[in-house]
Design an enzyme around this catalytic site. Sequence first.
Site, PDB file in Angstrom:
ATOM      1  N   HIS A   9       0.869  -1.195   0.000  1.00  0.00           N
ATOM      2  CA  HIS A   9       0.000   0.000   0.000  1.00  0.00           C
ATOM      3  C   HIS A   9       0.897   1.233   0.000  1.00  0.00           C
ATOM      4  O   HIS A   9       1.295   1.726   1.047  1.00  0.00           O
ATOM      5  CB  HIS A   9      -0.915  -0.036   1.231  1.00  0.00           C
ATOM      6  CG  HIS A   9      -1.940   1.050   1.267  1.00  0.00           C
ATOM      7  ND1 HIS A   9      -3.126   0.948   1.954  1.00  0.00           N
ATOM      8  CD2 HIS A   9      -1.964   2.288   0.691  1.00  0.00           C
ATOM      9  CE1 HIS A   9      -3.826   2.057   1.804  1.00  0.00           C
ATOM     10  NE2 HIS A   9      -3.140   2.903   1.055  1.00  0.00           N
ATOM     11  N   HIS A  11       1.443   4.790  -2.444  1.00  0.00           N
ATOM     12  CA  HIS A  11       1.109   5.646  -3.592  1.00  0.00           C
ATOM     13  C   HIS A  11       2.403   6.310  -4.042  1.00  0.00           C
ATOM     14  O   HIS A  11       3.007   7.068  -3.272  1.00  0.00           O
ATOM     15  CB  HIS A  11       0.088   6.708  -3.185  1.00  0.00           C
ATOM     16  CG  HIS A  11      -1.180   6.133  -2.615  1.00  0.00           C
ATOM     17  ND1 HIS A  11      -2.312   5.934  -3.375  1.00  0.00           N
ATOM     18  CD2 HIS A  11      -1.487   5.692  -1.365  1.00  0.00           C
ATOM     19  CE1 HIS A  11      -3.259   5.413  -2.614  1.00  0.00           C
ATOM     20  NE2 HIS A  11      -2.788   5.249  -1.392  1.00  0.00           N
ATOM     21  N   HIS A 189      -9.321   0.818  -1.663  1.00  0.00           N
ATOM     22  CA  HIS A 189      -9.367   1.450  -0.344  1.00  0.00           C
ATOM     23  C   HIS A 189     -10.805   1.350   0.161  1.00  0.00           C
ATOM     24  O   HIS A 189     -11.743   1.649  -0.587  1.00  0.00           O
ATOM     25  CB  HIS A 189      -9.006   2.931  -0.443  1.00  0.00           C
ATOM     26  CG  HIS A 189      -7.553   3.235  -0.624  1.00  0.00           C
ATOM     27  ND1 HIS A 189      -6.803   2.678  -1.616  1.00  0.00           N
ATOM     28  CD2 HIS A 189      -6.711   4.047   0.065  1.00  0.00           C
ATOM     29  CE1 HIS A 189      -5.560   3.145  -1.530  1.00  0.00           C
ATOM     30  NE2 HIS A 189      -5.475   3.974  -0.517  1.00  0.00           N
ATOM     31  N   GLU A 192     -11.368   3.356   5.487  1.00  0.00           N
ATOM     32  CA  GLU A 192     -10.377   4.284   6.048  1.00  0.00           C
ATOM     33  C   GLU A 192     -11.170   5.375   6.771  1.00  0.00           C
ATOM     34  O   GLU A 192     -11.143   5.477   7.985  1.00  0.00           O
ATOM     35  CB  GLU A 192      -9.499   4.873   4.932  1.00  0.00           C
ATOM     36  CG  GLU A 192      -8.430   5.849   5.447  1.00  0.00           C
ATOM     37  CD  GLU A 192      -7.644   6.546   4.327  1.00  0.00           C
ATOM     38  OE1 GLU A 192      -8.121   6.578   3.162  1.00  0.00           O
ATOM     39  OE2 GLU A 192      -6.562   7.092   4.638  1.00  0.00           O
ATOM     40  N   ASP A 270       1.760   3.967   2.824  1.00  0.00           N
ATOM     41  CA  ASP A 270       0.741   4.822   2.196  1.00  0.00           C
ATOM     42  C   ASP A 270       1.378   5.978   1.397  1.00  0.00           C
ATOM     43  O   ASP A 270       1.561   5.852   0.187  1.00  0.00           O
ATOM     44  CB  ASP A 270      -0.240   5.344   3.251  1.00  0.00           C
ATOM     45  CG  ASP A 270      -1.637   5.604   2.708  1.00  0.00           C
ATOM     46  OD1 ASP A 270      -1.877   5.331   1.521  1.00  0.00           O
ATOM     47  OD2 ASP A 270      -2.507   6.057   3.483  1.00  0.00           O
TER      48      ASP A 270
END
Length: 330
Positions: A9, A11, A189, A192, A270
């Site tokens: 995970h 980005h 996702h 969250e 992340d």
Amino acid sequence: MPLPKAELHLHIEGTLEPELAFELAARNGVTLPYADTEELREAYRFADLQSFLNLYYELMAVLRTERDFEDLANAYLARAAAQGVRHAEIFFDPQAHIGRGVAMGTVVEGLWRALGRSQETHGISTQLIMCFLRDESAESAMETLDAAKPYLDRITGVGLDSAEVGHPPVKFREVYEAAAALGLRRVAHAGEEGPPEYITEALDVLGVERIDHGLRCLEDPALVERLVRDRVPLTLCPLSNVRLRAVDVLEQHPLPAMLDAGLLCTVNSDDPAYFGGYAGDNFDAVRQALGLDEEQLRELARNSFTASFLEHDEERRARYLAEVEAYKFG
Ligand code: HPA
Ligand code: ZN
């Protein structure tokens, strides 16, 4: 030597460090609305997901050429390698670039200049996961999938990110069906900031194999039971959760309870440039704040390889898992 791990995970746009942002701004003649890296770092105080996303999208203005995406990926891979990452499944957000006049090909070819050589240069095997922005339309997602068709040999799967609340998974039913028909793996996702129902919907309607974040599953015991039974991996991001205020302080992160419940948890970074740390930093932080013992850390590392999309290379997965079992904590 750090504990070997996979990062599932991450980005790539979230690895843009302030120093590189200013370097690329200068190279491309882009003016950032911050005087220097110090002033930019001052903006890294987020109230929630949206306040982070505003800055995340704003800084992307500096990414314009293949070389920019190559440099971005190489900078990430170097930092990840130093923290024990052996395998990375990397998200990218093509709509955030296409919308600024940067073509899909520029993004994918640029990233690939780094990823295609990453095993040799950084000792990291890599895959790419293309994310759809859930606060854009379903039509735009479908156009993005179409634009990716020439590059599918470089893309393992699709994901769903950006502002979650008000954009349920069902909005993307058709594009996920089309992605599955193209042989792409599916993640999203969910949970969250959005409710546990979005996790259920991502599984049932989109057919996802992993849930990114998934923190809010804890509000629904029947859902937890299902996730445990079906061994659905959750890609947790503890430092992200603190910075985006999903949890107040790391000491209150539910990771230990989630492991005790039998959930297949992984620990990831992340958007490490924004949230205060890379994969190894997240492992170190949960070890300290939550008092995880060596066997729990080993379990998290083992889970990361178990949950990774390495079905085409089970020998490699077995090698990574053997490294985890043989690892001696210092
Ligand atoms: N959540 C949703 N979208 C995102 C994130 C995140 O943590 N990071 C980058 N896009
Ligand atoms: Zn994310």
